[in-house]
Structure formats: C-alpha cells, structure tokens
Scaffold this motif. Sequence first.
Motif, short mmCIF file in Angstrom:
data_model
loop_
_atom_site.label_atom_id
_atom_site.label_comp_id
_atom_site.label_asym_id
_atom_site.label_seq_id
_atom_site.Cartn_x
_atom_site.Cartn_y
_atom_site.Cartn_z
N TYR A 25 -21.91 -41.43 2.22
CA TYR A 25 -20.91 -42.05 0.94
C TYR A 25 -21.52 -43.35 0.38
CZ TYR A 25 -17.50 -38.64 2.37
OH TYR A 25 -16.81 -37.40 2.99
N GLY A 64 -12.99 -37.97 2.89
CA GLY A 64 -13.69 -38.16 4.22
C GLY A 64 -13.39 -36.87 5.13
N ILE A 82 -17.51 -42.93 -4.10
CA ILE A 82 -16.05 -43.29 -4.26
C ILE A 82 -16.06 -44.66 -5.30
CG2 ILE A 82 -14.12 -44.29 -2.99
CD1 ILE A 82 -15.28 -42.51 -0.58
N VAL A 117 -21.80 -45.07 5.37
CA VAL A 117 -21.16 -45.57 4.24
C VAL A 117 -21.88 -46.69 3.71
CG1 VAL A 117 -19.04 -46.69 3.26
CG2 VAL A 117 -18.77 -45.07 5.18
N PHE A 162 -27.12 -39.49 -1.28
CA PHE A 162 -25.73 -39.70 -1.20
C PHE A 162 -24.93 -38.16 -1.45
CE2 PHE A 162 -26.81 -43.81 -2.55
CZ PHE A 162 -26.47 -44.81 -1.54
N LEU A 190 -13.29 -43.70 6.16
CA LEU A 190 -13.93 -42.32 6.25
C LEU A 190 -14.46 -41.94 7.54
CD1 LEU A 190 -16.21 -43.52 3.26
CD2 LEU A 190 -14.63 -41.65 3.18
N ARG A 208 -21.41 -38.21 -1.58
CA ARG A 208 -20.29 -38.38 -2.34
C ARG A 208 -20.44 -39.86 -3.06
NH1 ARG A 208 -19.90 -33.69 -1.01
NH2 ARG A 208 -17.95 -32.62 -0.34
N HIS A 211 -19.24 -40.62 9.43
CA HIS A 211 -19.92 -40.76 8.08
C HIS A 211 -20.68 -42.26 7.93
CE1 HIS A 211 -17.83 -37.24 6.94
NE2 HIS A 211 -16.60 -37.68 7.05
#
Length: 421
Positions: A3, A316, A81, A26, A77, A20, A79, A24
Amino acid sequence: MRYLVLNRTPLTGRPFPDWLGADHEVVLLTDAAAVSAEPDVRSAQLGGYAHVEVIDDFHFNPLVESRALALHRKGGFDRVIALSEFDILRAARLRELFGVPGQDVASATAFRDKLVMKRILAKAGIPLAPFAPVANLQDLLGFIEQQGFPVVVKPRRGGGSMDVHVLHDPQDVESLLAAHRDLGTDDGAQLLAEKYIEHELVHVDGIVTAGETRLMWPSTQGDSTCLDIKQGQALHSCLLDADDPLLDPVRELTGRALAALPVPDTFMFHAEVFLDADRRLVFNEVASRMGGGMIEHVLQLGFGITLPEVYVRSLGGNAPAAVPAVPERIAGLSLFPPRAGTLVAIPDTCPVPGIDTYTRHAAPGTVLEPARLSVEKIGSVLATGRTRGEVEMALAEALAWFERSTVIRPGTDGTGAGSAS
C-alpha cells in the motif's frame, strides 16, 4: 499487498500500518508538517512502515507523484490510500499510472470539480441552486443579470470554504476582480457561480464499503454557516435525533445524489444539503472524504467509531468495527474562530456541563488574523447528550462562557484598547 499512503494531516491518530494489518507492506509519503518535531513522537508516528519519505511543500510539490512512481517501479503498489480532499485527484492519477483498483480520475473529478458534479446532479434531477461556470467578467455579469444578487462565487476545486465570496452588489464584484486577476486572462478563472440561498445547512457524513452503505447520518449547523467563522462568528454542528423529521428526507436526497455520481466501491463521504426558507431541501455538494472541522470526533462520540479507521481497514480486507444503526448518544461541536488582534487571555478548562472535550488551539500572546478556512479556530468544544436540544444548549452555554473568558485586543502587542472577546 503493498500500500502507498499519501498523507498531509498529523500522523498521531492515523496508525495506517495497524489499520491495514501486519500482512501488508505500507509505504508512506507524508507532508513534513504532519510529522512531529519531538523525536519520541516522531519515531512513534513513523514506526511500522516499510519505507517513509517526508516531503516539504507537499500541497504544490509534483515530486510527490514523481517519488510515488519511482517507488512503484522498484516494488509495485497494489493500492493507493489518501484521506485529504486535496489528494483525492492525485491518488486517482497514481492509481491509473500504477494500473491498480480504487477511485479513478473520472470519479475523483466528479467529486472534486463542483461544476462537473453539479452538471451530473442536474441531469439526474437533483434539486440544486442555479449555477454556471465563471471564467471571466462577462460570465459573471451574465449570471448576475440572469439571477440577481446575491451570488456565491467559489473555486471549482476548493475546500474548507477557502476563497468563497458572497456578492451583494457591484462593489463586491470589484472586490472579487481584485482578488481574482485570472478573471482577466485568456485562460480564464476556474470558478463557479451559484444563486445564494438563505438556508440552514445540514451536512451528511458516512461511508460505503464494498458497495454497502454502512453509515449515512445528518447533522445540522442550525443558525451558523461555514462562512460565519470567516467573519469571526462561532460555527456549531449537532447530530440529528433519530426521530427528527428531517432525517429520512435528507438521507433520501443524499442517496439519490450519490447514486447519480461515479462512486468507487469503498469511500467516505461528506455531503451538504440546504434547508431553504420554505423548508425545501436543495442539494449543495458532496466530497468523497471525511468531513473536516472535528466532524470525525463527533461521529466517534455519537457512534463509537473512527470513520477513517473503518475506511482503511475495509481497504485492507480487515473486518472493521460494527457501525450502529442510530447514534448511541447525540454529539455536537462548536469552533471558536480567531479575530484580528493579539490573544491576551484564553481559558485552559471549560466548566460547562455537557461539554465532553474543550481544546485550546492558541496561546496568550499569539497574533491572530481572521479565519481563511471554515475550520480555523482558537478554541473548540465537543458536547454530548441524550438529545439534540441538550447538546445545542451545552454548546450555546460554552460559547457564552468562551466569549466572556477570552480577550483579544487590536494590534500586535496586546496593549491596544479593546474589550474582552
């Protein structure tokens, strides 16, 4: 999954890695102003990320997108946010560059560009105030000739009531021209004109996850408006009671507006609806993000949830907290704005019953200027109660107490003549 988080608000209270989950990775690109200067706090804010870059001049800096693209080329990546109004389009552009799901540019533009939004809503039969794009003086004068004064002129992609003008006469038109020299250029200004409507403002806040509306609840600002705070007057807001006759009509209109727009599967929203002098509902606009000005805290007190947390956990794939169908208690806020002068005295605590939280946002000796945004404040309160009536009474008493207890004097040294509050 990996992410990318774009952030420009204070990171305390925004633990994206925790929301999240440990499964994951980040990566954070954040505004330098959002990171504490205190080493221990800074360390806690930036912990848990696979990679962090702190960027100056975040708002205007194209290197935010350039760095994001470079990081994507290295690792890829899944996603993107972004919680801020001013990063909605930026995040959408990156999603399309990365080829990942989420709100695309067409959807983001429909929420960010008020002209695009209102054209879509008008085509769907949503009741709106008369509106028109304004690129130059001819456009503006033509709209005024057609609609008459007063007229509201605002940026098509603004936020927080910044640079919103209410024109009552030709002198106000001249003031607008002085403030917007782009009205005289070949490219023209990116402005929107609307017929001004006397109204009570009802805002509607909520969230949709995987296409399901989890929360849609209105609040009223009563006799205050977002523009009042720029004139030095307090702004207040309170959740509607579950049996308020406005509740269902406002939610129905908001639902129709959202259904007309190109919405993503999961998004937060903050809508504004006017209740005009004839008690008719007129839709104003809607943003695909959390409402500002402490609305998040009102929803926390009323529903027991943190809306951005529900949103990020949903992105997430984590189970977010359950959202009650009705508020567990009624909550409201009041923001006390700055006025030009030097802050001489401001209280530390609030003795008013019903006030859940009082926060002082400025210290004695601070040189103040009038608010430019509808969320600027030197003090604020959050109130809770069994009913809207109880909460609004507490907010009114808190405002009277704050005005008695606060001293702002003209000038920049605090010694000029002036009266309390």
